[in-house]
Design a protein around this motif. Structure first.
Motif, short mmCIF file in Angstrom:
data_model
loop_
_atom_site.label_atom_id
_atom_site.label_comp_id
_atom_site.label_asym_id
_atom_site.label_seq_id
_atom_site.Cartn_x
_atom_site.Cartn_y
_atom_site.Cartn_z
N TRP A 135 -2.77 -45.02 -104.52
CA TRP A 135 -0.98 -45.74 -104.48
C TRP A 135 -0.53 -44.24 -104.54
CZ3 TRP A 135 2.74 -44.87 -107.56
CH2 TRP A 135 4.20 -45.58 -107.28
N ILE A 174 -0.74 -41.23 -102.27
CA ILE A 174 -0.27 -41.65 -101.71
C ILE A 174 2.05 -40.98 -101.92
CG2 ILE A 174 0.89 -42.32 -100.13
CD1 ILE A 174 -1.87 -43.55 -99.80
N GLY A 218 -4.38 -39.44 -100.97
CA GLY A 218 -4.80 -40.69 -100.95
C GLY A 218 -5.86 -41.08 -101.12
N LEU A 224 -6.16 -47.98 -98.93
CA LEU A 224 -6.14 -46.97 -97.98
C LEU A 224 -6.79 -47.47 -96.47
CD1 LEU A 224 -7.69 -44.11 -100.15
CD2 LEU A 224 -5.31 -43.96 -99.74
#
Length: 220
Positions: free
Chosen positions: A78, A81, A96, A131
């Protein structure tokens, strides 16, 4: 002032990956073991992972270990990203995957624990939850099937993770996902090399309670 304003884009990329590695270096079994006054690397198989935690410390301890290791994998993905810079050649999803792989590397070779960690499976699962969650719909049943049929957790993990590159290829994944799948599979095969060697030598330990096929045969 935003995070991106403080650091140029290439520096942000490097910091994201470094942070993911350091997060991955927080080993669930070793952190919880300190609270109990034990280092499971000195017990059982010597591995700082969920399986050895279960064998040496029991189910409750192992559950805590797995939750920590899954959680840090999810958080690392997380973060990769969330803080990925946009003004760089690498796309946001690529950050990610890089962060996720860095977290698994951190679990295997943790900076905080003398670079002696676990094998990376639970951390990988956490990253996949963020992901690539639908991949778990194939990996988890594959893992469970092999464990139930054979009782070999290491073999189950290796065979399950080898499904990842097949899923990426079959699904026509873009290069970052395919590269991540191949790299993650290769890494986990490497970290389970001792399990495979013991399996070939006939000395690998089983989870007898999970070996359903054997129990059904004996019952018959």
């Amino acid at each position: 002032m935003s995070f991106a304003d403080l650091f140029p884009s290439p520096a942000t990329s490097a910091l994201v990956v470094l942070a993911a590695y350091l997060l991955g270096s927080l080993s669930g079994s070793l952190l919880l073991g300190r609270l109990r006054g034990v280092d499971i690397r000195t017990q059982g198989s010597g591995n700082a992972g969920g399986t050895n935690a279960f064998r040496t410390q029991g189910a409750k301890f192992a559950l805590g270990v797995v939750l920590v290791d899954i959680g840090k994998g999810a958080l690392a993905a997380w973060l990769g990203i969330r803080f990925a810079p946009v003004a760089v050649p690498l796309a946001v999803p690529t950050h990610g995957y890089l962060a996720a792989f860095a977290a698994v590397l951190g679990h295997v070779w943790p900076a905080w624990h003398g670079f002696r960690g676990g094998k990376g499976a639970a951390t990988l699962v956490g990253a996949l939850l963020v992901l690539w969650p639908w991949a778990l719909a194939a990996i988890v049943p594959s893992w469970l099937l092999v464990v139930v049929l054979t009782g070999y957790v290491g073999l189950a993990t290796v065979l399950a993770v080898l499904v990842l590159p097949l899923l990426a290829w079959w699904g026509g994944a873009e290069a970052p996902r395919l590269a991540f799948a191949v790299a993650a599979a290769a890494l986990l095969v490497f970290t389970h090399r001792a399990n495979l060697q013991r399996l070939a030598a006939g000395t690998e330990l089983r989870f007898a309670q999970a070996r359903l096929l054997h129990r059904l045969r004996r019952g018959g």
